[in-house]
Design a protein around this motif. Structure first.
Motif, mmCIF file in Angstrom:
data_model
loop_
_atom_site.group_PDB
_atom_site.id
_atom_site.type_symbol
_atom_site.label_atom_id
_atom_site.label_comp_id
_atom_site.label_asym_id
_atom_site.label_seq_id
_atom_site.Cartn_x
_atom_site.Cartn_y
_atom_site.Cartn_z
ATOM 1 N N GLY A 105 -3.768 3.578 12.843
ATOM 2 C CA GLY A 105 -4.559 4.740 13.212
ATOM 3 C C GLY A 105 -5.050 4.727 14.656
ATOM 4 O O GLY A 105 -4.976 5.736 15.357
ATOM 5 N N ASP A 123 4.086 8.262 7.174
ATOM 6 C CA ASP A 123 3.105 7.428 6.473
ATOM 7 C C ASP A 123 2.940 7.966 5.059
ATOM 8 O O ASP A 123 2.637 9.150 4.865
ATOM 9 C CB ASP A 123 1.766 7.474 7.234
ATOM 10 C CG ASP A 123 0.779 6.423 6.737
ATOM 11 O OD1 ASP A 123 0.853 6.020 5.557
ATOM 12 O OD2 ASP A 123 -0.075 6.015 7.539
ATOM 13 N N LEU A 124 3.140 7.091 4.082
ATOM 14 C CA LEU A 124 3.030 7.523 2.688
ATOM 15 C C LEU A 124 1.596 7.847 2.274
ATOM 16 O O LEU A 124 1.383 8.510 1.258
ATOM 17 C CB LEU A 124 3.595 6.431 1.776
ATOM 18 C CG LEU A 124 5.118 6.450 1.622
ATOM 19 C CD1 LEU A 124 5.637 5.103 1.160
ATOM 20 C CD2 LEU A 124 5.554 7.545 0.663
ATOM 21 N N ARG A 145 -5.813 6.951 8.691
ATOM 22 C CA ARG A 145 -6.212 7.482 10.010
ATOM 23 C C ARG A 145 -4.975 7.940 10.770
ATOM 24 O O ARG A 145 -5.011 8.930 11.477
ATOM 25 C CB ARG A 145 -6.966 6.420 10.815
ATOM 26 C CG ARG A 145 -8.367 6.196 10.303
ATOM 27 C CD ARG A 145 -9.253 5.630 11.400
ATOM 28 N NE ARG A 145 -9.525 6.593 12.455
ATOM 29 C CZ ARG A 145 -10.485 7.503 12.416
ATOM 30 N NH1 ARG A 145 -11.270 7.584 11.376
ATOM 31 N NH2 ARG A 145 -10.671 8.345 13.425
ATOM 32 N N THR A 146 -3.872 7.196 10.596
ATOM 33 C CA THR A 146 -2.626 7.585 11.262
ATOM 34 C C THR A 146 -2.227 8.991 10.836
ATOM 35 O O THR A 146 -1.958 9.850 11.673
ATOM 36 C CB THR A 146 -1.480 6.614 10.870
ATOM 37 O OG1 THR A 146 -1.891 5.298 11.185
ATOM 38 C CG2 THR A 146 -0.186 6.953 11.568
ATOM 39 N N ASN A 196 8.490 8.102 2.358
ATOM 40 C CA ASN A 196 8.923 6.743 2.651
ATOM 41 C C ASN A 196 9.903 6.764 3.831
ATOM 42 O O ASN A 196 10.797 7.618 3.861
ATOM 43 C CB ASN A 196 9.620 6.177 1.403
ATOM 44 C CG ASN A 196 9.702 4.665 1.446
ATOM 45 O OD1 ASN A 196 10.007 4.074 2.476
ATOM 46 N ND2 ASN A 196 9.420 4.043 0.323
ATOM 47 N N VAL A 197 9.765 5.826 4.768
ATOM 48 C CA VAL A 197 10.703 5.809 5.912
ATOM 49 C C VAL A 197 12.154 5.735 5.464
ATOM 50 O O VAL A 197 13.030 6.283 6.138
ATOM 51 C CB VAL A 197 10.490 4.632 6.910
ATOM 52 C CG1 VAL A 197 9.363 4.893 7.855
ATOM 53 C CG2 VAL A 197 10.371 3.322 6.232
ATOM 54 N N ARG A 205 0.841 -1.201 0.000
ATOM 55 C CA ARG A 205 0.000 0.000 0.000
ATOM 56 C C ARG A 205 0.882 1.259 0.000
ATOM 57 O O ARG A 205 0.615 2.213 -0.718
ATOM 58 C CB ARG A 205 -0.918 0.011 1.210
ATOM 59 C CG ARG A 205 -1.824 1.214 1.209
ATOM 60 C CD ARG A 205 -2.740 1.241 2.398
ATOM 61 N NE ARG A 205 -3.769 0.234 2.288
ATOM 62 C CZ ARG A 205 -4.524 -0.175 3.302
ATOM 63 N NH1 ARG A 205 -4.358 0.312 4.492
ATOM 64 N NH2 ARG A 205 -5.444 -1.084 3.114
HETATM 65 P P1 ATP Z 1 -4.628 3.448 9.328
HETATM 66 O O1 ATP Z 1 -5.085 2.583 10.454
HETATM 67 O O2 ATP Z 1 -3.693 4.516 9.737
HETATM 68 O O3 ATP Z 1 -5.745 3.987 8.440
HETATM 69 P P2 ATP Z 1 -3.964 1.558 7.293
HETATM 70 O O4 ATP Z 1 -4.923 0.513 7.727
HETATM 71 O O5 ATP Z 1 -4.224 2.304 6.041
HETATM 72 O O6 ATP Z 1 -3.676 2.564 8.464
HETATM 73 P P3 ATP Z 1 -1.733 -0.137 7.894
HETATM 74 O O7 ATP Z 1 -2.029 -1.443 7.286
HETATM 75 O O8 ATP Z 1 -1.887 0.038 9.367
HETATM 76 O O9 ATP Z 1 -2.537 0.988 7.097
HETATM 77 O O10 ATP Z 1 -0.238 0.295 7.526
HETATM 78 C C1 ATP Z 1 0.149 0.568 6.260
HETATM 79 C C2 ATP Z 1 0.451 2.053 6.145
HETATM 80 O O11 ATP Z 1 1.835 2.247 6.161
HETATM 81 C C3 ATP Z 1 -0.094 2.555 4.852
HETATM 82 O O12 ATP Z 1 -0.803 3.749 5.037
HETATM 83 C C4 ATP Z 1 1.145 2.797 3.992
HETATM 84 O O13 ATP Z 1 0.986 3.930 3.182
HETATM 85 C C5 ATP Z 1 2.233 3.023 5.037
HETATM 86 N N1 ATP Z 1 3.560 2.546 4.598
HETATM 87 C C6 ATP Z 1 3.911 1.294 4.228
HETATM 88 N N2 ATP Z 1 5.223 1.227 3.931
HETATM 89 C C7 ATP Z 1 5.725 2.470 4.134
HETATM 90 C C8 ATP Z 1 7.027 3.044 4.033
HETATM 91 N N3 ATP Z 1 8.079 2.326 3.625
HETATM 92 N N4 ATP Z 1 7.170 4.340 4.350
HETATM 93 C C9 ATP Z 1 6.119 5.091 4.747
HETATM 94 N N5 ATP Z 1 4.866 4.611 4.859
HETATM 95 C C10 ATP Z 1 4.662 3.322 4.572
#
Ligand code: ATP
Length: 263
Positions: A164, A181-182, A187-188, A199-200, A38
């Motif tokens: 989030g 967070d990309l 929610r985060t 990107n981290v 994602r």
């Molecule tokens: P949330 O609960 O915040 O809505 P989510 O359910 O969309 O999160 P998660 O599955 O908890 O997402 O985590 C994936 C998140 O991490 C995604 O939003 C993605 O964009 C981000 N992500 C993944 N790899 C990287 C990276 N290398 N650098 C920055 N962000 C990243």
């Protein structure tokens, strides 16, 4: 896997390889690989570069970390696999604690990550094993466990790749939360105090550079940066940037010119 030097997607493939290696070492879980996918999609949309909205957030994040009384860097499996030495270096510069904090928590994985970070130079890693004995209110299951010497008492928490729910809970506990967070729509991203949409693998090295540079600034200058920072505006800029890029792409030639080598 060997990735040719001239492969057009080399950087992205090398990052994937690090995660696969992290998976083999039991630092990363299957869900972490999906989460990365994602992230890759959003990285494609922002142009796989640190953009001005991320630079602005990184500057505010550096100010928050340098001003913090008790900063903590929370590390999950993907972060540990991608930027272990960089996390240790950033913690050293900002005097921050490092804490393992997992969505899918198992003792084996916590300890594997703590060991991996120690191998990359960390002198102390909180949150592994019995150390994660405190709980975040409002969260259930293993996800609420934190270290009483770390996240529980932190005033500023850096959470690269957090979910989030936990970000919201940390905010409700009165903490300044810096997220990387990309996805500017997650929610985060929307719950954090400062969101670095990048990107981290690019954001953490940039934060190292920035904190080094800003360390000598007077407190008032750092406080001014924080006071003037507007996270909502930064998230809006990230979305406008994606819109602009897509708008431009939608009116440009997209098909590739390929040379015929069959004759
Ligand atoms: P949330 O609960 O915040 O809505 P989510 O359910 O969309 O999160 P998660 O599955 O908890 O997402 O985590 C994936 C998140 O991490 C995604 O939003 C993605 O964009 C981000 N992500 C993944 N790899 C990287 C990276 N290398 N650098 C920055 N962000 C990243």
């Amino acid at each position: 896997m060997h990735i040719p030097l001239n492969h057009p997607r080399r950087t992205s493939l090398l990052i994937r390889e690090k995660l696969v290696e992290g998976f083999r070492r039991k630092l990363v879980v299957e869900e972490g690989l999906i989460a990365h996918g994602r992230g890759e999609c959003f990285d494609y949309l922002i142009g796989e570069k640190t953009q001005p909205f991320a630079e602005k957030a990184i500057e505010a994040a550096a100010a928050a970390l340098l001003l913090a009384k008790y900063p903590v860097i929370s590390v999950n499996g993907n972060t540990a696999a991608l930027v272990p030495s960089e996390v240790v270096e950033l913690a050293r510069i900002t005097n921050a604690k490092i804490e393992v904090n997992l969505f899918y928590r198992t003792r084996e994985r916590e300890e594997a990550i703590a060991k991996w970070l120690r191998e990359h130079g960390a002198s102390e890693v909180l949150g592994a094993g019995d150390d994660a004995s405190a709980t975040i209110p409002e969260l259930f299951s293993e996800r609420r466990r934190v270290s009483p010497r770390g996240i529980l008492i932190a005033d500023v928490v850096l959470v690269p790749l957090e979910d989030g729910d936990r970000t919201e809970a940390l905010r409700k506990m009165g903490k300044t939360v810096i997220a990387i967070d990309l996805n500017p729509l997650s929610r985060t991203a929307r719950a954090a105090s400062i969101t670095i949409v990048d990107n981290v693998v690019r954001a953490i090295p940039y934060m190292i550079e920035k904190t080094k540079e800003m360390k000598t600034k007077p407190r008032e200058a750092l406080e001014k940066i924080l006071r003037e920072y507007d996270n909502n505006a930064v998230l809006q800029e990230a979305i406008k940037h994606i819109l602009r890029r897509l708008e431009e792409l939608s009116t440009s030639k997209l098909t590739l010119e390929l040379t015929d080598i069959s004759k």
